[in-house]
Write a protein that holds these residues in place. Structure first.
Motif, PDB file in Angstrom:
ATOM      1  N   CYS A  44      39.713  39.945  35.318  1.00  0.00           N
ATOM      2  CA  CYS A  44      40.737  39.731  36.352  1.00  0.00           C
ATOM      3  C   CYS A  44      40.493  38.422  37.100  1.00  0.00           C
ATOM      4  O   CYS A  44      41.442  37.688  37.411  1.00  0.00           O
ATOM      5  CB  CYS A  44      40.740  40.898  37.337  1.00  0.00           C
ATOM      6  N   LEU A  45      39.235  38.127  37.397  1.00  0.00           N
ATOM      7  CA  LEU A  45      38.939  36.919  38.169  1.00  0.00           C
ATOM      8  C   LEU A  45      39.218  35.658  37.359  1.00  0.00           C
ATOM      9  O   LEU A  45      39.765  34.685  37.892  1.00  0.00           O
ATOM     10  CB  LEU A  45      37.491  36.950  38.657  1.00  0.00           C
ATOM     11  N   VAL A  46      38.860  35.644  36.074  1.00  0.00           N
ATOM     12  CA  VAL A  46      39.170  34.441  35.286  1.00  0.00           C
ATOM     13  C   VAL A  46      40.677  34.294  35.103  1.00  0.00           C
ATOM     14  O   VAL A  46      41.198  33.170  35.061  1.00  0.00           O
ATOM     15  CB  VAL A  46      38.448  34.429  33.918  1.00  0.00           C
ATOM     16  N   ILE A 105      45.160  43.334  37.751  1.00  0.00           N
ATOM     17  CA  ILE A 105      45.352  41.989  37.203  1.00  0.00           C
ATOM     18  C   ILE A 105      46.740  41.452  37.540  1.00  0.00           C
ATOM     19  O   ILE A 105      46.969  40.237  37.498  1.00  0.00           O
ATOM     20  CB  ILE A 105      45.109  41.986  35.676  1.00  0.00           C
ATOM     21  N   ARG A 106      47.648  42.330  37.924  1.00  0.00           N
ATOM     22  CA  ARG A 106      49.000  41.909  38.296  1.00  0.00           C
ATOM     23  C   ARG A 106      49.136  41.653  39.795  1.00  0.00           C
ATOM     24  O   ARG A 106      50.250  41.637  40.327  1.00  0.00           O
ATOM     25  CB  ARG A 106      50.016  42.938  37.802  1.00  0.00           C
ATOM     26  N   SER A 107      48.022  41.440  40.465  1.00  0.00           N
ATOM     27  CA  SER A 107      48.070  40.982  41.861  1.00  0.00           C
ATOM     28  C   SER A 107      48.874  39.687  41.916  1.00  0.00           C
ATOM     29  O   SER A 107      48.738  38.821  41.047  1.00  0.00           O
ATOM     30  CB  SER A 107      46.654  40.746  42.383  1.00  0.00           C
ATOM     31  N   THR A 115      42.222  41.783  48.140  1.00  0.00           N
ATOM     32  CA  THR A 115      42.332  43.146  48.654  1.00  0.00           C
ATOM     33  C   THR A 115      41.945  44.153  47.576  1.00  0.00           C
ATOM     34  O   THR A 115      41.178  45.094  47.820  1.00  0.00           O
ATOM     35  CB  THR A 115      43.764  43.422  49.148  1.00  0.00           C
ATOM     36  N   GLY A 116      42.466  43.949  46.380  1.00  0.00           N
ATOM     37  CA  GLY A 116      42.164  44.874  45.295  1.00  0.00           C
ATOM     38  C   GLY A 116      40.699  44.881  44.917  1.00  0.00           C
ATOM     39  O   GLY A 116      40.098  45.946  44.703  1.00  0.00           O
ATOM     40  N   VAL A 117      40.108  43.687  44.847  1.00  0.00           N
ATOM     41  CA  VAL A 117      38.716  43.594  44.401  1.00  0.00           C
ATOM     42  C   VAL A 117      37.749  44.017  45.493  1.00  0.00           C
ATOM     43  O   VAL A 117      36.816  44.794  45.247  1.00  0.00           O
ATOM     44  CB  VAL A 117      38.403  42.161  43.915  1.00  0.00           C
TER      45      VAL A 117
END
Length: 445
Positions: A44-46, A105-107, A115-117
């Motif tokens: 998700c971060l990449v 991943i759809r943030s 917020t999600g992480v």
């Protein structure tokens, strides 16, 4: 019995060692879930590194995704030790957990991603690992408890950074109501995490009917053009025309520090190599995450030099085409080949070795340290490139040929941008740099 030292190697009391704790089967189940969580967090971060415009957030995410990759490697190694073939290290352990990450991943912006992480995922992961530590037998599963202790150390540091960053972002958002920014998205994600039974699969699972509408019904396409926030007033497709020829060691040293500062396009390139090249062995992703973090560190080296000299590091040209062009036009292997070719060229005497020499000759001890470690990192990076590109291209000659082909295309973008009148900026900038006498850096031991 009179003991000469604490019993049981000091790990626990006899009473604590007498608690059965988790079985091997339960331990492996948990480790596989932690592994999936860490690997998907990195993914998700990449996926979002280019999209995040805030420089400091890019830096923090670069560190955390590398740490998460490290955690994955530790967890994989521990599962391999635990008598449980087949290992299923790359298998999705729970469709509910996968659904959670498909939502995360759809943030849609930095606030939602963080917020999600850091408000939903990381607190739940930390709580699950802490509970695991407290319930596992401290003697029979000391190896697992040890690695969880190290993982938790970094996860808690990540959480503290995320919390501080979110507070800063909240202060900048005027929502106009009493609901904290990101609260609705946090509730959305929490529902999906609860539906998976939580990180450890020990919670009550919600039914599909109880879940909010899934964003995963929409395709996800990562942003491929590196973004910068409003502080960056010169986001270009080149660095403009830079000094060359007969210049002083001091000026060349500042040129090198500027080059370090503007290396953020390398992590942005590497992030989508990791995301798009999805059929490689795990060790590839671990190596690439490490290199991505190294390159972000290099940019922060330049940031320190500019900041300590009172220079506005966001006001100088920041070139993004080294991220945008490969991310948009090249296959992952060709992107990596472009990066490798440049780094391989820096292994020559007029590359990183010369940069270190220039820093010393300029009398700048901090820059000397920066270039010293930058040089060491780039030697590693050239090795990483050879390790993973040779299987794809089958020979060094083929790698070199492909590098030259894609470099020519990239150079055309630089040439076009450097032909613009704005490209002449360096001399005016260099005149702003404070002139201070600096001691010669000590010779290396």
């Amino acid at each position: 019995m009179n003991a000469t030292a604490p019993p049981l190697a000091g790990l626990c009391t006899y009473a604590q060692g007498g608690e059965p704790g988790y079985s091997v089967e339960r331990t492996v189940q948990l480790l596989r879930r932690y592994l999936f969580v860490e690997s998907q967090t990195m993914r998700c971060l990449v996926a979002h590194l280019n999209a995040v415009p805030e420089w400091e957030v890019k830096c923090g995410l670069s560190l955390h995704l590398w740490q998460d990759a490290e955690h994955c490697t530790w967890l994989r190694n521990r599962v391999k030790e635990m008598r449980t073939p087949p290992l299923h290290l790359d298998r999705i352990p729970d469709s509910g957990l996968d659904a959670f990450f498909q939502e995360l991943i759809r943030s849609r912006n930095t606030l939602e991603l963080l917020t999600g992480v850091y408000r939903v995922l990381k607190p739940a992961s930390i709580a699950a690992m802490q509970r695991h530590q407290s319930e596992a037998n401290p003697l029979v599963d000391q190896p697992t408890r040890r690695l969880l202790r190290f993982i938790l150390l970094e996860e808690e540091e990540q959480l503290a950074w995320g919390d501080a960053t979110l507070r800063s972002l909240f202060d900048k958002v005027d929502s106009g109501d009493s609901v904290e920014p990101g609260e609705c998205w946090a509730a959305h994600l929490q529902a999906y995490l609860d539906a998976a039974g939580g990180i450890a699969a020990d919670g009550d699972r919600a039914t599909e009917k109880e879940l909010p509408p899934a964003r995963a019904q929409e395709p996800f396409n990562p942003i491929r053009t590196p973004q910068r926030d409003e502080r960056f007033t010169r986001v270009w497709h080149s660095r403009g025309r830079l000094p060359n020829g007969d210049i002083s060691a001091t000026e060349r040293n500042w040129f090198q520090l500027y080059m370090r500062l503007t290396e953020m396009h390398v992590p942005e390139l590497m992030a989508l190599i990791i995301y798009d090249w999805d059929d490689q062995p795990w060790e590839f992703y671990h190596d690439m995450a490490r290199q991505l973090w190294d390159e972000a560190r290099h940019a922060m080296m330049g940031e320190i030099a500019f900041e300590l000299s009172g220079l506005d590091w966001a006001a100088v040209p920041h070139e993004i085409s080294f991220g945008e062009f490969p991310n948009s036009e090249l296959e992952p292997a060709d992107r990596h080949c472009l990066l490798w070719g440049i780094e391989q060229g820096l292994m020559k005497p007029d590359g990183k070795q010369l940069e270190y020499k220039v820093a010393r000759e300029s009398g700048d001890p901090l820059s000397t340290t920066f270039q010293d470690f930058d040089w060491a990192d780039e030697v590693l990076h050239a090795q990483i490139g050879r390790r993973w590109l040779l299987p794809a291209f089958e020979s060094m000659e083929a790698m070199q040929q492909r590098y030259e082909e894609v470099l020519a295309r990239f150079q055309a973008i630089l040439d076009q941008d450097q032909a613009l009148a704005r490209a002449e900026w360096w001399d005016a900038f260099y005149q702003q740099i404070p002139r201070q006498g600096k001691k010669q850096a000590p010779a290396p031991n």
